[in-house]
Design an enzyme around this catalytic site. Structure first.
Site, short mmCIF file in Angstrom:
data_model
loop_
_atom_site.label_atom_id
_atom_site.label_comp_id
_atom_site.label_asym_id
_atom_site.label_seq_id
_atom_site.Cartn_x
_atom_site.Cartn_y
_atom_site.Cartn_z
N THR A 12 0.83 -1.22 0.00
CA THR A 12 0.00 0.00 0.00
C THR A 12 0.85 1.25 0.00
O THR A 12 0.52 2.25 -0.65
CB THR A 12 -0.92 0.00 1.24
N SER A 54 1.49 -7.43 -1.47
CA SER A 54 2.17 -8.53 -0.76
C SER A 54 1.38 -9.83 -0.79
O SER A 54 1.92 -10.87 -0.43
CB SER A 54 2.52 -8.12 0.67
N THR A 85 1.50 -4.80 4.00
CA THR A 85 1.30 -5.29 5.37
C THR A 85 0.71 -6.69 5.42
O THR A 85 0.89 -7.40 6.41
CB THR A 85 0.36 -4.34 6.15
N ASP A 86 0.01 -7.10 4.33
CA ASP A 86 -0.77 -8.34 4.43
C ASP A 86 0.09 -9.57 4.72
O ASP A 86 -0.33 -10.46 5.46
CB ASP A 86 -1.58 -8.56 3.14
N1 ASP Z 1 -2.72 -5.27 0.07
C1 ASP Z 1 -1.62 -4.50 0.61
C2 ASP Z 1 -0.37 -5.36 0.60
O1 ASP Z 1 -0.20 -6.17 1.48
C3 ASP Z 1 -1.96 -4.04 1.98
C4 ASP Z 1 -0.94 -3.15 2.64
O2 ASP Z 1 0.18 -2.96 2.21
O3 ASP Z 1 -1.29 -2.58 3.70
O4 ASP Z 1 0.41 -5.25 -0.29
#
Ligand code: ASP
Length: 336
Positions: A12, A54, A85-86
């Site tokens: 993100t 991710s 974050t995922d």
């Molecule tokens: N979908 C995103 C990822 O994990 C979520 C994030 O980065 O917060 O790449």
């Protein structure tokens, strides 16, 4: 002045809105431009490694990340990795095992809102990650997020939306960022791998054939029985409570016996976020151990899965798999 390498992988923090939804875009210079206070903190170099959500990060990407970090640390004082974050906690676990005897900080960070969003948490997280990477008292892999410094094998994503996306489970955070300064809660904040005199090495063989099964009441034993034909070489079961699995109706015990007979290790952990597994308390746990399963103890699912992939990269011998699994490498087991 410290020399820090920024490795970008997507997420993100690097995403922009497109027709198909938030999509990661080339990030290095763009991210740094948005946090001008980083100028003067350290000398920053950028390596754009991937541009991925991710959810698309695979074990092969962890190997590439580990190789990049390993090479860079002969030159740099620390590393910041921006990451979605995922699956960040899985990447942190995998890096923790592959980069052995780390003597410098490797900091993963990201954000819940894109860097260009008005109220983004990305700028603060990126600044905090660099502050932490410049701290020479820290060594090892950490996630820095929403002011917390979390051990890479204890971080779990517990919120899909809150700025406090990660919690440190089974171990208090190593420290936090307060008033723009790193405040460490342990002194000295040195993980076991560093206090041992071993040389910094890269052990980046991974075998992804680990199967993670989360139980629910009614689950079909056939699921567990088909795993050998799917190529599973180790099975991690997220069982109930302290590590119970059904042993009456739809009993999973024959399937566990069958896996053990085929030399496929079966480790049992818990669906509970806190407290870990202890299969010696209830009959449902004891019967599973008698069938050939072993209790994973107090370790996050993310750390257990990545540790198993790393172990399978080294050996297929079930006794060795178990003995390496139960060895504490970087403080991944919680002290209950
Ligand atoms: N979908 C995103 C990822 O994990 C979520 C994030 O980065 O917060 O790449």
């Amino acid at each position: 002045m410290k020399k820090i390498l920024l490795i970008t992988t997507g997420g993100t923090i690097a995403s922009v809105p497109e027709n198909g939804g938030l999509t990661p875009k080339s990030a290095g210079a763009r991210l740094l431009d948005l946090v001008p206070e980083l100028n003067g903190l350290c000398e920053i170099h950028v390596k754009e490694l991937f541009c991925l959500d991710s959810s698309n990060i695979q074990p092969e990407h962890w190997i590439t990340m580990a190789e990049s970090v390993f090479r860079a640390l002969s030159v740099f004082d620390g590393i910041v990795i921006t990451h979605g974050t995922d699956t960040m906690a899985y990447s942190a676990g995998a890096l923790s095992f592959m980069l052995q005897n780390l003597k410098k900080p490797v900091i993963l960070t990201g954000s819940q809102l894109p860097m260009e969003a008005p109220d983004t948490d990305g700028k603060r997280n990126l600044r905090d990650a660099f502050l932490t990477a410049c701290n020479s008292r820290l060594a090892g892999v950490y996630i820095v997020f929403d002011r917390l410094i979390i051990h890479g094998c204890h971080a779990v994503k517990t919120s899909s939306r809150d700025f406090r996306a990660f919690e440190s489970l089974g171990r208090a955070p190593e420290g936090r960022i307060r008033d723009g300064r790193v405040v460490l809660d342990r002194s000295p904040a040195v993980p076991p791998a560093v206090s041992s005199a071993g040389a910094f090495t890269l052990n980046a063989c991974l075998d992804p054939n680990v199967f993670l099964l989360k139980l629910c009441p009614g689950i079909s034993p056939a699921l567990l029985e088909t795993l050998p034909s799917l190529g599973a070489k180790a099975v991690l079961i997220e069982a109930f409570g302290l590590g119970g699995i059904p042993g009456l109706d739809r009993s999973l015990l024959p399937a566990v016996r069958n896996l053990a007979a085929r030399n496929i290790p079966v480790l049992i952990t818990t669906q509970c976020l806190k407290g870990g597994a202890d299969m010696s308390v209830y009959e449902v746990g004891i019967r599973a151990m008698e069938a050939g399963a072993r209790c994973a103890g107090s370790i996050t699912t993310e750390a257990a899965v990545t540790k198993l992939m790393w172990i399978l990269g080294q050996t297929g011998d079930p006794d060795k798999i178990y003995s390496i699994f139960f060895r504490d490498f970087v403080g991944e087991f919680a002290k209950i």
